[in-house]
Design an enzyme around this catalytic site. Structure first.
Site, mmCIF file in Angstrom:
data_model
loop_
_atom_site.group_PDB
_atom_site.id
_atom_site.type_symbol
_atom_site.label_atom_id
_atom_site.label_comp_id
_atom_site.label_asym_id
_atom_site.label_seq_id
_atom_site.Cartn_x
_atom_site.Cartn_y
_atom_site.Cartn_z
ATOM 1 N N ALA A 17 -10.076 -3.206 17.924
ATOM 2 C CA ALA A 17 -11.016 -3.045 18.984
ATOM 3 C C ALA A 17 -10.303 -3.168 20.394
ATOM 4 O O ALA A 17 -10.716 -2.585 21.024
ATOM 5 C CB ALA A 17 -12.268 -4.248 18.798
ATOM 6 N N SER A 44 -2.748 -0.362 8.006
ATOM 7 C CA SER A 44 -3.362 0.769 8.796
ATOM 8 C C SER A 44 -2.440 1.851 9.122
ATOM 9 O O SER A 44 -2.852 2.611 10.015
ATOM 10 C CB SER A 44 -3.803 -0.060 10.210
ATOM 11 O OG SER A 44 -4.899 -1.110 9.977
ATOM 12 N N CYS A 132 -10.544 -14.471 27.023
ATOM 13 C CA CYS A 132 -11.457 -13.644 27.771
ATOM 14 C C CYS A 132 -12.360 -14.454 28.439
ATOM 15 O O CYS A 132 -12.538 -13.929 29.743
ATOM 16 C CB CYS A 132 -11.953 -12.887 26.721
ATOM 17 S SG CYS A 132 -12.865 -13.572 25.133
ATOM 18 N N GLN A 159 -21.327 -15.602 24.751
ATOM 19 C CA GLN A 159 -20.271 -14.487 24.263
ATOM 20 C C GLN A 159 -20.718 -13.590 23.149
ATOM 21 O O GLN A 159 -21.312 -13.862 22.232
ATOM 22 C CB GLN A 159 -18.971 -15.297 23.928
ATOM 23 C CG GLN A 159 -18.824 -16.195 25.210
ATOM 24 C CD GLN A 159 -17.186 -17.013 24.588
ATOM 25 O OE1 GLN A 159 -17.043 -18.379 25.144
ATOM 26 N NE2 GLN A 159 -16.402 -16.269 24.190
ATOM 27 N N HIS A 252 -19.298 -10.917 28.095
ATOM 28 C CA HIS A 252 -19.356 -12.306 28.139
ATOM 29 C C HIS A 252 -20.250 -12.814 29.254
ATOM 30 O O HIS A 252 -20.027 -12.215 30.455
ATOM 31 C CB HIS A 252 -18.382 -13.011 28.092
ATOM 32 C CG HIS A 252 -17.600 -12.924 26.582
ATOM 33 N ND1 HIS A 252 -17.956 -12.430 25.406
ATOM 34 C CD2 HIS A 252 -16.215 -13.531 26.200
ATOM 35 C CE1 HIS A 252 -17.128 -12.607 24.315
ATOM 36 N NE2 HIS A 252 -15.941 -13.030 24.884
ATOM 37 N N ASN A 325 -15.761 -8.317 27.845
ATOM 38 C CA ASN A 325 -14.625 -9.301 27.347
ATOM 39 C C ASN A 325 -13.645 -8.464 26.798
ATOM 40 O O ASN A 325 -12.461 -8.921 26.636
ATOM 41 C CB ASN A 325 -15.175 -10.232 26.199
ATOM 42 C CG ASN A 325 -16.073 -9.392 25.284
ATOM 43 O OD1 ASN A 325 -17.180 -8.765 25.610
ATOM 44 N ND2 ASN A 325 -15.754 -9.324 24.104
#
Length: 345
Positions: A17, A44, A132, A159, A252, A325
């Site tokens: 992400a 991956s 974050c 969060q 967040h 975040n």
């Protein structure tokens, strides 16, 4: 690092992400990328990712992959950073690391460009991105700290699940759909995937982020305490934290209360926040305008509102702080550090 027109960039954790957001941010900011090398785990490797209209094949992250790289942006987990970041540095790369692996090492700068950019030049190959939740708070605190000093901080966070990665995002989606359709759920990810017990996140709030320490604080809470002190360079600040996971995908939110060393004027404090780099004040109570997670999503800035003096402490100030975040809390802060290095060469 010498001044160049283009810089070779490696993104480690390119399929995750944060890695995806780093790639998007490099493109959006038109970072002067020469060669782009996308790296991830062996499972991956082989995936396809698009950058500026060109398709790239993800490679396995191994030490040799950093040959000729100028900037290596890591977001693949602490164990990966511990193993591969030194290898990247040995091959001449500057590592900007999003994990907790190096943050508290005295020799590693912990940097938020709006707050302590002067620390970047002190690096020995590795620069750490803070947590974050820490990043957005110190962006908001910096102008107040400089003007009045800060004795005490009390912060409660709300969060988003994206802070726990794609698996948590998927779990919130799945649980929400199943609950609305009267189907049973089986939590598997939150609060911590590696722990034996998990809790429902849909329509719930979980007062645990990361594992608990012996002192009763979670590791996330201790990160905010220790990192804030390091970034501001002030071990005298008293900080207490409560970190909560809520069913929001991105963004967040934080309720931040501070007690300053010097007295302050409210209008001056508002003006300092409004003019601070990276801060956008959204605070019109008559129009019910204040920062919210959904309005911060996809934005680079940190949003501050609900600014008010405490009713009982003359040097107490409350505010509500919101930021994306995955962007300011991770990808954008990392790219921002690289941009600063390019501009100051």
């Amino acid at each position: 690092m010498e001044k160049k027109e283009r810089y070779n960039v490696a993104v480690v954790g390119a399929t995750g992400a944060v890695g995806q957001k780093i790639i998007e941010t490099l493109e959006k900011r038109d970072f002067p990328v020469g060669e782009l090398r996308l790296l991830a785990s062996a499972r991956s490797a082989g995936q396809q990712v698009t950058f500026k209209g060109q398709t790239y094949t993800v490679q396995e992250a191994v030490p040799e992959a950093f040959e000729g790289i100028d900037f290596a942006l890591f977001s693949a987990g602490g164990s990966v950073s511990e193993k591969l970041a030194p290898a990247a540095v040995e091959r001449g790369a500057v590592v900007i690391d999003n994990t907790n692996a190096f943050r508290m090492l005295p020799e590693v700068p912990l940097v938020v460009p709006e707050v302590n950019p002067h620390k970047i030049s002190e690096h020995r190959g590795i620069i750490a991105n803070p947590n974050c939740s820490t990043i957005q708070m110190v962006v908001a605190l910096k102008p107040l700290y400089d003007a009045y000093g800060i004795e005490r901080i009390i912060v409660s966070t709300y969060q988003a699940v994206s802070g726990s990665g794609q698996a948590a995002i998927d779990e919130l989606k799945e649980q929400t759909w199943k609950i609305l359709n009267n189907e049973p759920i089986e939590p598997k990810v939150l609060p911590v995937k590696s722990l034996p017990r998990h809790h429902q996140i849909a329509f719930n709030a979980i007062p645990q982020i990361d594992v608990f320490e012996e002192n009763g604080f979670s590791r996330e809470e201790m990160k905010m305490i220790n990192e804030t002190r390091k970034i501001l360079g002030d071990d005298k600040i008293q900080i207490t934290t409560t970190c909560v996971r809520i069913p929001v995908f991105y963004g967040h939110s934080e309720s931040v209360y501070i007690e300053t060393e010097k007295s302050f004027d409210m209008e001056e404090a508002r003006s300092l926040l409004a003019s601070a780099p990276g801060v956008v004040v959204v605070d019109d109570l008559k129009e019910q305008e204040y920062p919210m997670a959904i309005s911060a999503e996809g934005r680079f800035e940190t949003f501050v509102g609900r600014i008010r003096r405490d009713l009982f402490h003359p040097r107490g100030l409350n505010m509500w702080v919101v930021s994306d975040n995955v962007l300011k809390g991770a990808a954008w802060n990392a790219v921002q550090i690289a941009e600063y290095m390019v501009k100051t060469r």
